[in-house]
Enzyme design. Structure first.
Site, PDB file in Angstrom:
ATOM      1  CG  HIS A 120     -22.720  -2.682  -3.220  1.00 19.11           C
ATOM      2  ND1 HIS A 120     -21.497  -2.858  -2.541  1.00 19.11           N
ATOM      3  CD2 HIS A 120     -22.870  -3.953  -3.586  1.00 19.11           C
ATOM      4  CE1 HIS A 120     -21.297  -4.068  -2.165  1.00 19.11           C
ATOM      5  NE2 HIS A 120     -21.915  -5.037  -2.833  1.00 19.11           N
ATOM      6  CB  SER A 195     -12.577  -4.854   4.441  1.00 19.93           C
ATOM      7  OG  SER A 195     -14.093  -4.954   4.038  1.00 19.93           O
TER       8      SER A 195
HETATM    9  N1  APR Z   1      -6.200   3.535   0.628  1.00 19.89           N
HETATM   10  C1  APR Z   1      -6.315   1.978   0.619  1.00 19.89           C
HETATM   11  N2  APR Z   1      -7.077   1.298   1.228  1.00 19.89           N
HETATM   12  C2  APR Z   1      -7.910   2.059   2.485  1.00 19.89           C
HETATM   13  C3  APR Z   1      -7.559   3.517   2.677  1.00 19.89           C
HETATM   14  C4  APR Z   1      -6.973   4.075   1.627  1.00 19.89           C
HETATM   15  N3  APR Z   1      -6.690   5.491   1.694  1.00 19.89           N
HETATM   16  N4  APR Z   1      -8.543   3.936   3.862  1.00 19.89           N
HETATM   17  C5  APR Z   1      -9.052   2.675   3.910  1.00 19.89           C
HETATM   18  N5  APR Z   1      -8.503   1.531   3.377  1.00 19.89           N
HETATM   19  C6  APR Z   1      -9.097   0.261   3.460  1.00 19.89           C
HETATM   20  C7  APR Z   1      -9.428  -0.083   4.893  1.00 19.89           C
HETATM   21  O1  APR Z   1      -8.482  -0.618   5.567  1.00 19.89           O
HETATM   22  C8  APR Z   1     -10.475  -1.281   4.481  1.00 19.89           C
HETATM   23  O2  APR Z   1      -9.785  -2.450   4.527  1.00 19.89           O
HETATM   24  O3  APR Z   1     -10.211   0.133   2.810  1.00 19.89           O
HETATM   25  C9  APR Z   1     -10.942  -1.043   3.252  1.00 19.89           C
HETATM   26  C10 APR Z   1     -12.413  -0.589   3.161  1.00 19.89           C
HETATM   27  O4  APR Z   1     -13.162  -1.630   3.647  1.00 19.89           O
HETATM   28  P1  APR Z   1     -14.735  -1.401   3.852  1.00 19.89           P
HETATM   29  O5  APR Z   1     -14.952  -0.178   4.791  1.00 19.89           O
HETATM   30  O6  APR Z   1     -14.990  -2.550   4.426  1.00 19.89           O
HETATM   31  O7  APR Z   1     -15.239  -1.136   2.446  1.00 19.89           O
HETATM   32  P2  APR Z   1     -15.680  -2.105   1.360  1.00 19.89           P
HETATM   33  O8  APR Z   1     -14.768  -3.289   1.208  1.00 19.89           O
HETATM   34  O9  APR Z   1     -16.149  -1.410   0.275  1.00 19.89           O
HETATM   35  O10 APR Z   1     -17.032  -2.799   1.862  1.00 19.89           O
HETATM   36  C11 APR Z   1     -17.915  -3.406   1.033  1.00 19.89           C
HETATM   37  O11 APR Z   1     -19.895  -3.354   2.588  1.00 19.89           O
HETATM   38  O12 APR Z   1     -20.830  -1.868   4.040  1.00 19.89           O
HETATM   39  C12 APR Z   1     -21.054  -2.616   2.876  1.00 19.89           C
HETATM   40  O13 APR Z   1     -22.247  -1.841   0.796  1.00 19.89           O
HETATM   41  C13 APR Z   1     -21.171  -1.590   1.630  1.00 19.89           C
HETATM   42  O14 APR Z   1     -19.779  -1.586  -0.493  1.00 19.89           O
HETATM   43  C14 APR Z   1     -19.807  -1.743   1.094  1.00 19.89           C
HETATM   44  C15 APR Z   1     -19.405  -3.066   1.203  1.00 19.89           C
END
Ligand code: APR
Ligand code: ZN
Length: 251
Positions: A120, A195
């Site tokens: 990204h 996620s």
């Molecule tokens: N350790 C492990 N997992 C964690 C922790 C932690 N300390 N804290 C949060 N999480 C988990 C949450 O439960 C969630 O399932 O990390 C995940 C983060 O998910 P998102 O916030 O959806 O992030 P991501 O999957 O990277 O999103 C993908 O979406 O908005 C767009 O461009 C943005 O790159 C991003 C993309």
């Protein structure tokens, strides 16, 4: 029980010829950067299309920059946490070929990971869509209190945009090609802190599994790909990854 699972993940990764990791916002949560989804996620406060889609940005960049102004201090002051460091150590020891990340915070590079594939883009640079001039994101933060949206220093344009992929924008083809090639060649795929609801990034672990890789998912909450995981570890990456790295035998 969790140690049994981390032990199993260590066994898989120790015997891997081509281990690969895909990370998401969760791996930076313990560095103080809020995630997008899950508990307290950014998209529970803001409408992602309104604040982070290319269409709305080109209509009026203020919505994006208002959120960026708020989120800026946490992102710009963030330092790698033990999870980032553990992934760098796994690469250094030859257990990981690269880290593919959805994050744009640059913390994998700061932690010393050499081969980082940023699906990204990078949030550390901004580029003017009118004249192409580039600037450090950190420099822009300092003028957001008085300039909203920030103006291009070269041409005065209002479309200064971080070099990240907004919703509705095309993904960087070279990064995607490299990520899918690595996934298809992997025998172990580690997914940490994502996620796994955003495509095409979430397709990458699926490509690895289809090509025969063993999937290890380390996440604080359930993901749609948990059912494909050979090892599923519910936990915080800043705790699990150092434990995993400590159990690994030299490659
Ligand atoms: N350790 C492990 N997992 C964690 C922790 C932690 N300390 N804290 C949060 N999480 C988990 C949450 O439960 C969630 O399932 O990390 C995940 C983060 O998910 P998102 O916030 O959806 O992030 P991501 O999957 O990277 O999103 C993908 O979406 O908005 C767009 O461009 C943005 O790159 C991003 C993309
Ligand atoms: Zn300009």
């Amino acid at each position: 029980m969790i140690n049994g699972r981390i032990g199993r993940a260590a066994e898989l990764l120790s015997s891997a010829h081509a281990g690969i990791a895909l990370t998401g916002a969760g791996v930076s949560a313990e560095s103080g950067i809020p995630t997008f989804r899950g508990e307290g996620g950014l998209w529970s406060q803001y409408d992602p299309v309104k604040v982070a889609s290319i269409g709305n940005f080109l209509n009026d960049p203020t919505a994006y920059w208002s959120v960026a102004r708020e989120r800026g201090p946490a992102v710009l002051s963030a330092r790698p946490n033990p999870g980032h460091a553990a992934l760098a150590a796994l690469e250094e020891a030859g257990h990981l070929v690269a880290v593919i990340t959805q994050n744009t915070d640059g913390l994998h590079q700061d932690a010393g990971t050499q081969r980082v594939i940023e699906l990204h883009g990078s949030g550390r640079t901004v580029q003017c869509l009118d004249c192409g001039a580039r600037e450090k994101r950190a420099e822009v933060q300092s003028r957001l209190a008085t300039e909203m949206p920030p103006l291009c220093r070269m041409c005065g344009g209002i479309f200064l945009k971080p070099t990240v992929v907004l919703f509705g924008e095309a993904m960087p083809i070279p990064a995607m090609q490299e990520a899918f090639a690595l996934a298809r060649a992997a025998d172990v795929m580690l997914v940490v802190g994502s996620s796994l609801v955003v495509y095409p990034a979430a397709q990458i672990p699926l490509a690895a599994v289809e090509a025969g890789a063993a999937l290890v998912v380390i996440n604080a909450e359930a993901t749609p790909l948990d059912r494909h995981a050979e090892v599923l570890i519910r936990g915080r990456s800043g705790e699990v990854l150092p434990e995993l790295a400590a159990l690994m035998s030299p490659a």
